[in-house]
Design a protein around this motif. Structure first.
Motif, short mmCIF file in Angstrom:
data_model
loop_
_atom_site.label_atom_id
_atom_site.label_comp_id
_atom_site.label_asym_id
_atom_site.label_seq_id
_atom_site.Cartn_x
_atom_site.Cartn_y
_atom_site.Cartn_z
N VAL A 44 0.84 -1.21 0.00
CA VAL A 44 0.00 0.00 0.00
C VAL A 44 0.87 1.25 0.00
O VAL A 44 0.56 2.23 -0.70
CB VAL A 44 -1.00 -0.02 1.18
N ALA A 45 1.98 1.23 0.72
CA ALA A 45 2.90 2.39 0.70
C ALA A 45 3.39 2.65 -0.72
O ALA A 45 3.44 3.81 -1.16
CB ALA A 45 4.08 2.15 1.64
N GLY A 103 2.57 6.01 -5.76
CA GLY A 103 2.43 6.14 -7.21
C GLY A 103 2.83 4.93 -8.03
O GLY A 103 2.72 4.94 -9.25
N SER A 104 3.26 3.86 -7.39
CA SER A 104 3.67 2.66 -8.12
C SER A 104 2.49 1.72 -8.34
O SER A 104 1.60 1.62 -7.51
CB SER A 104 4.74 1.89 -7.34
N VAL A 105 2.54 1.02 -9.46
CA VAL A 105 1.58 -0.03 -9.72
C VAL A 105 2.13 -1.31 -9.11
O VAL A 105 3.26 -1.70 -9.39
CB VAL A 105 1.36 -0.23 -11.25
N VAL A 106 1.35 -1.94 -8.26
CA VAL A 106 1.76 -3.22 -7.65
C VAL A 106 0.62 -4.21 -7.88
O VAL A 106 -0.49 -4.02 -7.37
CB VAL A 106 2.04 -3.09 -6.14
N ARG A 117 7.13 3.86 6.01
CA ARG A 117 7.00 4.20 4.59
C ARG A 117 5.56 4.58 4.25
O ARG A 117 5.31 5.53 3.49
CB ARG A 117 7.47 3.05 3.70
N LEU A 118 4.61 3.83 4.80
CA LEU A 118 3.20 4.15 4.55
C LEU A 118 2.84 5.50 5.14
O LEU A 118 2.21 6.33 4.47
CB LEU A 118 2.28 3.06 5.10
N SER A 119 3.24 5.75 6.35
CA SER A 119 2.94 7.05 6.98
C SER A 119 3.56 8.20 6.19
O SER A 119 2.91 9.23 5.99
CB SER A 119 3.45 7.07 8.42
N ASP A 120 4.78 8.02 5.74
CA ASP A 120 5.43 9.05 4.93
C ASP A 120 4.67 9.29 3.63
O ASP A 120 4.48 10.44 3.22
CB ASP A 120 6.88 8.66 4.61
N ALA A 121 4.23 8.21 2.98
CA ALA A 121 3.50 8.35 1.71
C ALA A 121 2.17 9.05 1.93
O ALA A 121 1.78 9.92 1.14
CB ALA A 121 3.29 6.97 1.08
N VAL A 122 1.46 8.70 3.00
CA VAL A 122 0.17 9.34 3.29
C VAL A 122 0.38 10.81 3.65
O VAL A 122 -0.39 11.68 3.22
CB VAL A 122 -0.58 8.59 4.41
N ALA A 123 1.44 11.13 4.37
CA ALA A 123 1.70 12.51 4.77
C ALA A 123 1.94 13.41 3.56
O ALA A 123 1.68 14.62 3.63
CB ALA A 123 2.91 12.56 5.70
#
Length: 148
Positions: free
Chosen positions: A62-63, A68-71, A100-106
């Motif tokens: 999810v991060a 922005g990546s396709v997984v 990493r997820l928290s950083d991406a959401v922030a």
């Protein structure tokens, strides 16, 4: 509070803060030994270690998606072999994935939350809420396993 801040608050509460549902995931893992983490007290059930690696894998997916990546979910090692994974390493990986997820959401704007996840139809908001619900579900399983 902005919607992204609310999401971060919920992620933090479910992972290591004051969660409404009970002990947060990371708090449940405090004091668990390597032996306890690898135990399988329920026949055909998962160990705490397997659950932690599984949860960390999906937090990381999810991060990447939020970033922005396709997984492709079909390419994810959903329940990987943990026989060579140490408990310490699994905890470190879980914490890194959550960070990493928290950083991406922030980094998201309010408008970003309604955009589709790269390669998917659901919104970024739905993706983050989905992994949060996934984490809470497995935290409940871990809480039960700790009673054995």
């Amino acid at each position: 509070m902005r919607p992204t801040e609310r999401l971060l608050d919920q992620l933090n509460r479910a992972f290591g803060g004051e969660a409404w549902h009970g002990p947060a995931l990371r708090n449940l893992l405090d004091g668990v030994t390597e032996t306890e983490a690898k135990a399988k007290p329920i026949r055909d059930g998962h160990s705490i270690l397997e659950l932690v690696v599984h949860v960390g894998t999906w937090i990381d997916v999810v991060a990447k998606r939020v970033g922005g990546s396709v997984v492709d979910a079909n390419a994810v090692a959903d329940w990987s072999d943990v026989t060579k994974t140490s408990w310490t390493r699994a905890l470190e990986e879980l914490e890194r994935a959550e960070s990493r997820l928290s950083d991406a959401v922030a980094r998201l704007s309010t408008e970003d939350l309604e955009k589709p996840v790269p390669g998917e139809k659901r919104s970024i908001y739905a993706e983050v809420m989905g992994v949060l619900q996934h984490n809470v579900y497995h935290a409940g399983q871990i809480a039960i396993l700790k009673k054995f």
